[in-house]
Write a protein that holds these residues in place. Structure first.
Motif, PDB file in Angstrom:
ATOM      1  N   ARG A  88      -1.163  11.805  -1.088  1.00  0.00           N
ATOM      2  CA  ARG A  88      -1.442  10.398  -0.726  1.00  0.00           C
ATOM      3  C   ARG A  88      -0.224   9.752  -0.076  1.00  0.00           C
ATOM      4  O   ARG A  88      -0.337   9.046   0.932  1.00  0.00           O
ATOM      5  N   CYS A  89       0.948   9.988  -0.664  1.00  0.00           N
ATOM      6  CA  CYS A  89       2.175   9.399  -0.121  1.00  0.00           C
ATOM      7  C   CYS A  89       2.485   9.996   1.253  1.00  0.00           C
ATOM      8  O   CYS A  89       2.829   9.266   2.187  1.00  0.00           O
ATOM      9  N   GLU A  94       0.835  -1.220   0.000  1.00  0.00           N
ATOM     10  CA  GLU A  94       0.000   0.000   0.000  1.00  0.00           C
ATOM     11  C   GLU A  94       0.859   1.255   0.000  1.00  0.00           C
ATOM     12  O   GLU A  94       0.630   2.195  -0.752  1.00  0.00           O
ATOM     13  N   LEU A  95       1.869   1.254   0.868  1.00  0.00           N
ATOM     14  CA  LEU A  95       2.791   2.398   0.963  1.00  0.00           C
ATOM     15  C   LEU A  95       3.560   2.551  -0.353  1.00  0.00           C
ATOM     16  O   LEU A  95       3.717   3.654  -0.881  1.00  0.00           O
ATOM     17  N   GLN A 153       0.428  11.175   3.431  1.00  0.00           N
ATOM     18  CA  GLN A 153      -0.501  10.598   4.415  1.00  0.00           C
ATOM     19  C   GLN A 153      -0.048   9.206   4.861  1.00  0.00           C
ATOM     20  O   GLN A 153      -0.082   8.874   6.042  1.00  0.00           O
ATOM     21  N   LYS A 154       0.375   8.389   3.877  1.00  0.00           N
ATOM     22  CA  LYS A 154       0.819   7.018   4.194  1.00  0.00           C
ATOM     23  C   LYS A 154       2.092   7.039   5.045  1.00  0.00           C
ATOM     24  O   LYS A 154       2.241   6.238   5.973  1.00  0.00           O
ATOM     25  N   ALA A 176       1.356   3.936  -3.167  1.00  0.00           N
ATOM     26  CA  ALA A 176       1.038   5.353  -2.951  1.00  0.00           C
ATOM     27  C   ALA A 176       2.229   6.263  -3.256  1.00  0.00           C
ATOM     28  O   ALA A 176       2.050   7.417  -3.650  1.00  0.00           O
ATOM     29  N   CYS A 177       3.447   5.735  -3.075  1.00  0.00           N
ATOM     30  CA  CYS A 177       4.644   6.582  -3.186  1.00  0.00           C
ATOM     31  C   CYS A 177       5.499   6.299  -4.417  1.00  0.00           C
ATOM     32  O   CYS A 177       6.623   6.811  -4.513  1.00  0.00           O
ATOM     33  N   ASP A 218      -4.481  12.430   9.010  1.00  0.00           N
ATOM     34  CA  ASP A 218      -3.234  11.895   8.471  1.00  0.00           C
ATOM     35  C   ASP A 218      -2.257  12.959   7.963  1.00  0.00           C
ATOM     36  O   ASP A 218      -1.474  12.718   7.074  1.00  0.00           O
ATOM     37  N   LYS A 261       1.177   7.946   8.588  1.00  0.00           N
ATOM     38  CA  LYS A 261       0.583   6.787   9.272  1.00  0.00           C
ATOM     39  C   LYS A 261       1.661   5.776   9.672  1.00  0.00           C
ATOM     40  O   LYS A 261       1.621   5.197  10.752  1.00  0.00           O
TER      41      LYS A 261
END
Length: 967
Positions: A646-647, A609-610, A649-650, A613-614, A748, A653
């Motif tokens: 998005r990246c 997921e990470l 935020q991940k 996103a990145c 986030d 987290k």
């Protein structure tokens, strides 16, 4: 017939010819070649013998069969043979050509002797004795004629007669059936040495020599096998013409079957498989002439410890496949042969011998010859390998010897995707679609694993099962094992030596992936396997075994490993936070879950997921950074402000998770490994960072670790949510004093230190709860020494720091010099927000001298002498020093006196520039002012004056009111 057999004119005798013409009248008419033979020359009988397969007339067939047996009992009776080979028989000393000198039956040995001479000549590079071309043709004709009927090869017939009666009594002669029957019983204990030994032990015997020669000739000359000629005619003409010598035609056909050049018909493939079953080169590599010649140098160097002809030679060659010792020609011949051996496990002699009992016990077969549609050749092996990896709890297992053989074959099969029949069969389309460019050794399976989700279901199942098997016994991956040899020898030799692997070896390799002994090939292979494991929970054997029940209960219908890890770790975290009496996740699963969580932190690709996103950010900002050692993750953390939403935020987290559980912070744990051992050996994993922070300024703290701790503190101070200890200590204070900031916060994204700044101001006002006050004091103390730990100051004063305090900011060790520089240059600061931050710093320093490191260092001796009895905090020690400064009897240190006077000036300026915002702020300014006694006395006088005026005004208004009433 036998009494007449001693006469050399047998086939030329007109009596025999006339009988043949009488009995075979209609047959001769049908066979044009025989009808055209001249009368009285003896050629008719020879012609009918040559065409005996086409004779349908019963009486004629019987007559010619008897004649054939007689003729083949003595080479002198074979028409034309005597004339063609007379000189060669004498030259090779193959026996007598005079009648009556030897028993008729032993004359079969003459043909055998000539055949051996022919083989010997072909094997020698410079043969001393050469068989004439005429005789060669005659020998091959005899071999071709006798190959179909056991009775006609007299030498073999007499060597194996007893065994034929014992094992093949009901087998009808012709079409090689007796030979096949004897061959299928070659491992029976009751088989005589003359047959059995020739396959299992190198003992000289008639049977051994005969059958070995026979098999060798079949492998060497395809024209001796009618099935090959009939079934593979087109393939030979198209792909393999002009390769007749030394078994090259057969190997060429094998190459075609492997799919390396063109396609091959099913009939031809079947004929080749049958031939290899009959000749069985797996039992003795020397039978395969092309292989023997191609691999001679490899056998001499790599396999010289194994005696010649031993079946283990082939295994040894497979073990050296793709090594420096292997030569290209040998590699090709070996894989061509192994392709067929892998499709019928009866052809692996050693496996048969070691696993016969297990196959009978576990796979319900008494002998591997019992193949049928219900039990195809590969089914027994499939059954064996399912039992090879059973644990003791799971019940019946293979014997140690058989298990070792099954593992050996699995290791060899992993070398080449074409050696796995099911894999090649079901994945042919996918291999072409996804892996056509993957031409390097072993890349096909890796490629299929990479595209697992894209494969057709049948292929996906097979690749999945194979990957699952690898997770239990990674030694199946022979090429990976070869690449990882140094690291296994140094760090993992104990687990590598275990009879049962159970995933321990791969776990060990992952843990030691970044040792200096690790080479690139091994590291890439280990990482690839880790990435494949993420696709399915089943692919991590230890995790699967430890957490099977927990997954079924808590995370049903979840397939991907990463999702299973998240599901289980969320359950564990919730149970811990809620202080549950009993954890829902079992202890053994929690232990293995921790291993999996830690392994995933090492490479961003293990957190899909990470990574997804990145991806674009990695390409833009971290393109040249290697994936391993969590370097990409660290790179993203350092440029967090530049990342896509998005990246960002991940990553936020991820940091929140790491701060709650610092053991998951791979870089921190790696850089500070030794310091953790020194300062925090007993610390719980959740308190690891807290422990390191407490020891950060120790003289023996490693500079690299100190730098890493500071980085993590900077991160923590950007948002109170990244500081679990502060969050817990201030859980009542934050909503009470900083609610307006919380209202604007997002789940986030960082608050850039706003909540901590808010709490700092309340600390200066002495309004925080004791627990929260303790935590904020530590943060203020730390950020007073290092401006980077104050995100608000860094954000609002970045220009001032670079213009006014550049030298201080560039210092290797931060000891509060940037903050001091900003305080000294307060009058030069133009930006309102920066000025406010510096004034807040001054305000904080009044509350506690500990948060003003420059002043505290200057006044350390005076505090010890004059304020030792005063407890720190709430501005008490600062007030003590101020009183000492005003007291003429007390002599303070010159540096302390100077710094205190500087502070008084700054505070006075701060009071003018930043007036109190409310009554409480005014009261606080008064109470913390160095002239508080004077101010309080002035305020008291002012209050008294106001009180008196109030009284006076009150009397006057009262009198006026009364006068008005009296009117």
């Amino acid at each position: 017939f036998f009494s007449e057999a001693k006469y050399l004119n047998l086939t030329t005798d007109p009596k025999f010819e006339s009988v043949a013409r009488e009995v075979c009248k209609s047959t001769i008419a049908e066979i044009k070649e025989c009808a055209d033979e001249p009368v009285g020359k003896g050629f008719l009988v020879s012609c009918l013998v040559d065409h005996r397969g086409n004779i349908t007339e019963y009486q004629c067939h019987q007559y010619i069969t008897k004649m054939t047996a007689i003729i083949f009992s003595d080479y002198r009776l074979i028409c034309g043979f005597m004339d063609d080979c007379k000189a060669d028989i004498n030259l090779l000393k193959c026996g007598s050509i005079r009648p009556g000198e030897k028993d008729a039956h032993s004359q079969g040995e003459v043909v055998a002797c000539l055949e051996k001479g022919l083989v010997k000549e072909a094997e020698e590079t410079d043969p001393r004795i050469q068989v004439s071309d005429q005789c060669k043709k005659a020998i091959l004709r005899v071999a071709e004629l006798s190959s179909d009927d056991f009775h006609l090869d007299r030498h073999l017939y007499f060597a194996c007669r007893d065994d034929r009666e014992r094992f093949c009594e009901n087998t009808q002669a012709g079409e090689g059936r007796v030979y096949k029957c004897l061959f299928n019983h070659k491992f029976e204990e009751s088989m005589s040495e003359k047959v059995g030994i020739c396959f299992s032990r190198q003992v000289s015997s008639e049977c051994q020599g005969e059958m070995l020669d026979y098999r060798r000739m079949l492998m060497e000359d395809f024209s001796l096998s009618p099935e090959i000629i009939l079934s593979c005619r087109g393939e030979i003409e198209h792909h393999c013409s002009g390769l007749h010598r030394k078994g090259r035609t057969l190997h060429c056909l094998m190459k075609v079957v492997r799919g390396e050049k063109g396609n091959v018909g099913l009939n031809c493939q079947q004929a080749l498989q049958t031939l290899i079953q009959e000749t069985d080169p797996g039992a003795d590599y020397r039978i395969d002439r092309a292989l023997n010649e191609a691999c001679e140098s490899v056998i001499q160097t790599a396999c010289k410890h194994i005696r010649s002809g031993d079946p283990m030679i082939l295994s040894c060659l497979m073990e050296h496949l793709y090594t420096e010792k292997m030569v290209e020609d040998c590699e090709h011949r070996l894989l061509e042969l192994q392709y067929f051996i892998s499709r019928d496990w009866k052809l692996d002699t050693v496996l048969y011998r070691k696993c016969q009992g297990d196959a009978s016990r576990l796979c319900h077969t008494h002998g591997w010859n019992e193949t049928s549609e219900l039990m195809p050749p590969g089914a027994v092996f499939s059954c064996l390998y399912r039992h090879a990896y059973r644990t003791e709890e799971q019940g019946r297992r293979l014997s140690r010897e058989c298990r070792a053989e099954v593992q050996r074959i699995l290791h060899q099969r992993a070398m080449d995707v074409k050696l796995d029949p099911a894999l090649q069969d079901k994945c042919m389309i996918d291999l072409g679609k996804w892996c056509s460019e993957k031409t390097e050794t072993g890349q096909e399976l890796e490629c299929l694993q990479d595209h697992l989700d894209d494969l057709v279901s049948e292929c996906r199942d097979i690749v999945g099962n194979l990957t699952e098997l690898e997770s239990e016994d990674i030694q199946i991956e022979a090429l990976l094992m070869r690449a990882c040899e140094p690291i296994i020898q140094t760090f993992c030799h104990e687990v590598a030596d275990n009879q049962i692997d159970s995933g321990d070896l791969m776990e060990c390799l992952i843990q030691n992936k970044h040792q200096k002994e690790m080479n690139e090939k091994c590291a890439i292979g280990v990482t690839h396997f880790q990435l494949v494991q993420m696709k399915d929970f089943r692919f991590s054997y230890k995790f699967k075994m430890a957490c099977k029940e927990d997954v079924l209960k808590l995370c049903p219908n979840i397939k991907k490993k990463v999702d299973v890890v998240i599901c289980l770790s969320t359950t564990v975290r919730n149970d811990t936070l809620q202080d549950a009496k009993e954890h829902r996740v079992s202890l053994k699963c929690r232990k293995q879950l921790r291993v999996e969580e830690l392994e995933m932190t090492e490479d961003i690709r293990l957190e899909p997921e990470l990574y997804e996103a990145c991806k674009s950010d990695i390409k833009n900002y971290c393109q040249n950074v290697p994936y391993g050692n969590a370097q990409i993750i660290e790179c993203l953390k350092e440029i967090k402000k530049q990342l896509s939403t998005r990246c960002h935020q991940k990553v936020f987290k991820l940091q929140e998770t790491e701060m709650m559980d610092p053991e998951l912070d791979y870089t921190l744990m790696r850089v500070c490994k030794q310091m953790i051992k020194r300062f925090c050996p007993e610390a719980d994993s959740k308190n690891m960072l807290q422990c390191l922070k407490q020891n950060k300024n120790s003289e023996v703290m490693d500079p690299k670790c100190k730098q890493m701790i500071t980085k993590r503190q900077i991160t923590q101070n950007t948002d109170y949510r990244l500081n679990p200890v502060l969050r817990k200590a201030c859980k009542a204070d934050i909503p009470k004093f900083c609610q307006n900031i919380l209202n604007r916060a997002k789940d986030d994204t960082e608050l850039e230190g706003q909540v901590i700044s808010c709490l700092k101001l309340k600390y200066a006002d002495q309004r925080l709860s004791p627990d929260c006050e303790d935590q904020i004091r530590v943060i203020i103390q730390e950020s007073a020494l290092d401006y980077r730990l104050d995100p608000q100051l860094q954000m609002h004063c970045s220009e001032e720091i670079s213009s006014l305090c550049a030298e201080e900011a560039a210092a290797q060790e931060q000891t509060g010099q940037v903050e001091e520089c900003l305080k000294v240059n307060l009058l030069k600061i133009k930006t309102e927000m920066c000025k406010k931050e510096v004034l807040n710093m001054l305000k904080e320093s009044k509350a506690d001298i500990f948060v003003d490191p420059v002043l505290h260092t200057a006044c350390a001796l005076d505090i010890k002498h004059h304020c030792a009895a005063i407890p720190p905090g709430r501005g008490r020690q600062m007030s003590c020093l101020m009183e000492a400064l005003e007291d003429k009897r007390v002599r303070l240190q010159p540096e302390c006196k100077k710094r205190l006077n500087d502070r008084i000036e700054m505070w006075s300026y701060a009071a003018k520039v930043a007036p109190a915002e409310g009554f409480s702020d005014l009261a606080m300014q008064v109470m913390t002012s160095p002239s508080k006694n004077y101010i309080l006395s002035v305020i008291t006088v002012g209050i008294c004056v106001l009180f008196l005026i109030g009284l006076m005004c009150g009397r006057i208004t009262k009198r006026v009111t009364r006068e008005l009433k009296d009117r």
